[in-house]
Design a protein around this motif. Structure first.
Motif, mmCIF file in Angstrom:
data_model
loop_
_atom_site.group_PDB
_atom_site.id
_atom_site.type_symbol
_atom_site.label_atom_id
_atom_site.label_comp_id
_atom_site.label_asym_id
_atom_site.label_seq_id
_atom_site.Cartn_x
_atom_site.Cartn_y
_atom_site.Cartn_z
ATOM 1 N N LEU A 97 0.847 -1.087 0.080
ATOM 2 C CA LEU A 97 0.171 -0.202 0.128
ATOM 3 C C LEU A 97 0.983 1.207 -0.043
ATOM 4 O O LEU A 97 1.990 1.368 0.620
ATOM 5 N N ASP A 124 -3.506 4.445 -2.224
ATOM 6 C CA ASP A 124 -4.286 3.199 -2.074
ATOM 7 C C ASP A 124 -4.947 3.109 -0.798
ATOM 8 O O ASP A 124 -6.069 2.332 -0.824
ATOM 9 N N THR A 125 -4.541 3.501 0.590
ATOM 10 C CA THR A 125 -5.004 3.423 1.600
ATOM 11 C C THR A 125 -6.338 4.021 1.779
ATOM 12 O O THR A 125 -7.172 3.680 2.204
ATOM 13 N N ARG A 138 -8.127 4.781 -0.714
ATOM 14 C CA ARG A 138 -9.140 4.128 -1.652
ATOM 15 C C ARG A 138 -9.704 3.002 -0.830
ATOM 16 O O ARG A 138 -10.903 2.614 -0.801
ATOM 17 N N MET A 139 -8.753 2.177 -0.246
ATOM 18 C CA MET A 139 -9.191 1.003 0.355
ATOM 19 C C MET A 139 -10.125 1.341 1.721
ATOM 20 O O MET A 139 -10.897 0.612 1.990
ATOM 21 N N THR A 179 -14.949 3.760 -6.875
ATOM 22 C CA THR A 179 -13.590 4.040 -6.941
ATOM 23 C C THR A 179 -12.680 4.501 -7.996
ATOM 24 O O THR A 179 -11.677 4.477 -8.239
ATOM 25 N N TYR A 210 -7.079 -4.728 -8.639
ATOM 26 C CA TYR A 210 -6.452 -3.948 -7.576
ATOM 27 C C TYR A 210 -6.849 -4.388 -6.285
ATOM 28 O O TYR A 210 -5.678 -4.499 -5.301
ATOM 29 N N HIS A 228 -4.049 -5.774 -3.396
ATOM 30 C CA HIS A 228 -3.593 -5.030 -2.083
ATOM 31 C C HIS A 228 -4.311 -5.584 -0.856
ATOM 32 O O HIS A 228 -3.966 -5.593 0.130
#
Length: 289
Positions: free
Chosen positions: A178, A182-183, A185-186, A210, A220, A224
């Motif tokens: 990550l 990315d974080t 989004r997650m 997203t 994706y 992750h």
């Protein structure tokens, strides 16, 4: 949104920091940091994410996580403003590996501690009598000052290094890939799933959420989270079902439909695949305690 990699919470003039948390909810942001972290839940329930491991949490749980493994405790009361007054409570301890000194960590006397630190990179959960012992030690640590507190922390670390009452959480092949974007989004995905897991969710709606194509989102997420999106949703649903069986004392059929499953047969199959027990066996083991 907080930065994914937070600045060190340990002041430069301290070896470690221990805090008593008393909040409406635990930190809801998916994040990681360079410190080792000991965390004990004193009050509250919800879903815990450590690396690619997803599991319900409750009062009494104690985890030990190494540097840079992503984690998040999402409280059940997060989406219910009325219940926030009940709050969440815990004890958290942060420390750096360097406080032991590189030369000390290379000695024969600390070989178990080196192994513990290596295992903690997957996240560890305490069980059995060790959990009870460490609970008392963490509570005591909060009241101590000066070098006595450092000695108590060393005793806790030594206890963790010697026990067999400890279980790894993230899978052996888990690697944190990550970045900050990315974080964020997650976090968006996790929050959405936690609010909507009781209904059918399509890859298309998560992809739109997203700003990705369905194919890109699936790829994706697997990279992750180290699992497919459907596997992730199943873990959330079964974790919720476990809480319904134990805390609400619902039947398997009731827990099935309230967790988002359309058929009892699929629920039973998914439940056993994730817990290695049938719903009735799972419920029985807690009734016997």
């Amino acid at each position: 949104m907080k930065s994914v990699v937070q600045k060190s919470p340990i002041p430069s003039n301290h070896v470690f920091i221990a805090k008593h948390l008393n909040e409406s909810i635990f930190d809801p942001n998916w994040h990681f940091h360079s410190e080792y972290q000991l965390f004990m839940v004193l009050k509250g329930t919800g879903t815990r994410f450590i690396g690619d491991n997803v599991k319900p949490f409750k009062a009494g749980d104690i985890t030990f996580t190494g540097p840079n493994i992503p984690h998040l405790w999402r409280s059940d009361v997060e989406s219910n403003t009325e219940n926030r007054k009940n709050g969440c409570e815990g004890i958290v301890v942060y420390f750096n590996e360097k406080f032991l000194g590189e030369s000390l960590l290379q000695t024969e006397e600390t070989i178990r501690i080196r192994r513990l630190f290596k295992k903690s990179l997957r996240g560890l959960e305490l069980t059995g009598n060790t959990r009870k012992t460490v609970k008392k030690m963490l509570s005591k640590l909060l009241t101590m000052k000066g070098f006595d507190s450092v000695l108590e922390l060393l005793k806790i670390i030594n206890k963790l290094s010697q026990t067999t009452d400890i279980q790894p959480l993230a899978s052996p092949g888990y690697v944190n890939t990550l970045k900050e974007g990315d974080t964020v989004r997650m976090n968006t995905v996790y929050a959405y799933v936690m609010k909507n897991f009781t209904r059918k969710m399509s890859i298309t709606e998560l992809a739109e959420l997203t700003n990705m194509t369905p194919t890109s989102f699936s790829r994706y997420f697997r990279i992750h989270a180290n699992k497919t999106f459907s596997e992730f949703v199943s873990e959330i649903r079964i974790g919720h079902a476990c809480k319904l069986l134990i805390e609400k004392k619902l039947t398997a059929s009731q827990a099935c439909y309230e967790s988002g499953y359309g058929t009892l047969s699929n629920f039973n199959r998914q439940f056993k695949a994730l817990t290695q027990k049938t719903p009735s066996e799972y419920k029985r083991q807690f009734e016997m305690k």
